[in-house]
Design a protein around this motif. Structure first.
Motif, mmCIF file in Angstrom:
data_model
loop_
_atom_site.group_PDB
_atom_site.id
_atom_site.type_symbol
_atom_site.label_atom_id
_atom_site.label_comp_id
_atom_site.label_asym_id
_atom_site.label_seq_id
_atom_site.Cartn_x
_atom_site.Cartn_y
_atom_site.Cartn_z
ATOM 1 N N TRP A 1 13.518 4.783 -12.559
ATOM 2 C CA TRP A 1 12.324 4.910 -11.728
ATOM 3 C C TRP A 1 12.523 4.174 -10.412
ATOM 4 C CZ3 TRP A 1 8.038 7.810 -12.521
ATOM 5 C CH2 TRP A 1 7.898 8.386 -13.794
ATOM 6 N N ARG B 1 0.852 -1.191 0.000
ATOM 7 C CA ARG B 1 0.000 0.000 0.000
ATOM 8 C C ARG B 1 0.883 1.235 0.000
ATOM 9 N NH1 ARG B 1 -4.683 -0.213 4.197
ATOM 10 N NH2 ARG B 1 -4.790 1.846 3.267
ATOM 11 N N ASP B 2 0.373 2.296 -0.563
ATOM 12 C CA ASP B 2 1.070 3.584 -0.575
ATOM 13 C C ASP B 2 2.382 3.545 -1.351
ATOM 14 O OD1 ASP B 2 -0.973 4.692 1.033
ATOM 15 O OD2 ASP B 2 0.030 3.941 2.829
ATOM 16 N N LEU B 3 2.464 2.696 -2.372
ATOM 17 C CA LEU B 3 3.643 2.649 -3.228
ATOM 18 C C LEU B 3 3.627 3.862 -4.143
ATOM 19 C CD1 LEU B 3 6.069 0.769 -3.907
ATOM 20 C CD2 LEU B 3 4.680 -0.088 -5.796
ATOM 21 N N VAL B 4 4.754 4.552 -4.204
ATOM 22 C CA VAL B 4 4.885 5.740 -5.039
ATOM 23 C C VAL B 4 6.006 5.498 -6.045
ATOM 24 C CG1 VAL B 4 5.483 8.196 -5.057
ATOM 25 C CG2 VAL B 4 4.087 7.263 -3.198
ATOM 26 N N MET B 5 5.730 5.802 -7.297
ATOM 27 C CA MET B 5 6.745 5.713 -8.335
ATOM 28 C C MET B 5 7.254 7.126 -8.593
ATOM 29 S SD MET B 5 6.785 2.488 -9.074
ATOM 30 C CE MET B 5 7.324 2.111 -10.718
ATOM 31 N N ARG B 6 8.586 7.276 -8.639
ATOM 32 C CA ARG B 6 9.170 8.582 -8.945
ATOM 33 C C ARG B 6 10.490 8.377 -9.660
ATOM 34 N NH1 ARG B 6 13.521 9.981 -5.780
ATOM 35 N NH2 ARG B 6 13.701 8.962 -3.750
ATOM 36 N N ALA C 1 10.560 2.710 -6.910
ATOM 37 C CA ALA C 1 9.322 2.356 -6.224
ATOM 38 C C ALA C 1 9.595 2.623 -4.755
ATOM 39 C CB ALA C 1 8.971 0.892 -6.459
ATOM 40 N N SER C 2 8.850 3.540 -4.194
ATOM 41 C CA SER C 2 9.096 3.964 -2.824
ATOM 42 C C SER C 2 7.860 3.714 -1.977
ATOM 43 C CB SER C 2 9.455 5.455 -2.816
ATOM 44 O OG SER C 2 9.811 5.879 -1.537
ATOM 45 N N SER C 3 8.104 3.300 -0.739
ATOM 46 C CA SER C 3 7.017 3.081 0.203
ATOM 47 C C SER C 3 7.326 3.879 1.463
ATOM 48 C CB SER C 3 6.910 1.593 0.532
ATOM 49 O OG SER C 3 7.875 1.226 1.499
ATOM 50 N N PRO C 4 6.399 3.959 2.391
ATOM 51 C CA PRO C 4 6.714 4.642 3.648
ATOM 52 C C PRO C 4 7.925 4.026 4.365
ATOM 53 C CG PRO C 4 4.347 4.367 3.448
ATOM 54 C CD PRO C 4 4.975 3.588 2.314
#
Length: 154
Positions: free
Chosen positions: A57, A3-8, A59-62
């Protein structure tokens, strides 16, 4: 999937984290693979070559950076997931992001890396060439994979 995976997109400030993920994931997935570069060489490679020269890219999580991919043209040069994040859909999120950006992807992986081979084949990649490894730094037999999107005419 986390959950809350952010791609940057990666920045130079991410070089140390990417180098660490690269080294730890390789050691865990392929303990038989020759280590041919020092940690500082790997860090410099990501800082000076990969990040400025590729579409990278994260993949970042909390909990932190979970993985990354690096693509130059149609060549997917890197796709690594941090060991604590294995089997949580990070690799799939990264490969899908890469598939959205180009009509065709190509990559190399080692023949003995059965986990990677199953992953790529499961995402529609086809083995197109096998080598004896004489052309790579590790001198390990490898396999060339290709994926072609539905609109690829090449």
């Amino acid at each position: 999937m986390i959950r809350d995976l952010v791609m940057r997109r990666a920045t130079i400030d991410d070089a140390a984290a990417l180098a660490e993920i690269h080294m730890e994931a390789r050691a865990a997935a392929m303990p038989w693979l020759a280590v041919v570069h020092t940690p500082n060489e790997v860090f410099q490679y990501f800082r000076q070559d990969v990040i400025p020269g590729s579409d990278v890219w994260l993949a970042s999580s909390p909990a932190g950076i979970a993985g990354f991919s690096a693509r130059l043209g149609s060549e997917l040069g890197h796709l690594y997931v941090a060991v604590p994040f294995w089997q949580q859909g990070i690799g799939t999120a990264l490969i899908q992001m890469a598939m959205l950006t180009v009509p065709r992807l190509e990559l190399w992986t080692f023949q003995r890396n059965t986990g990677a081979r199953q992953f790529y084949e499961g995402h529609g990649f086809t083995a197109v060439a096998f080598t004896d490894g004489s052309e790579n730094e590790e001198r390990e037999p490898d396999v060339r994979y290709r994926w072609e999107g539905p609109d690829d005419q090449a």
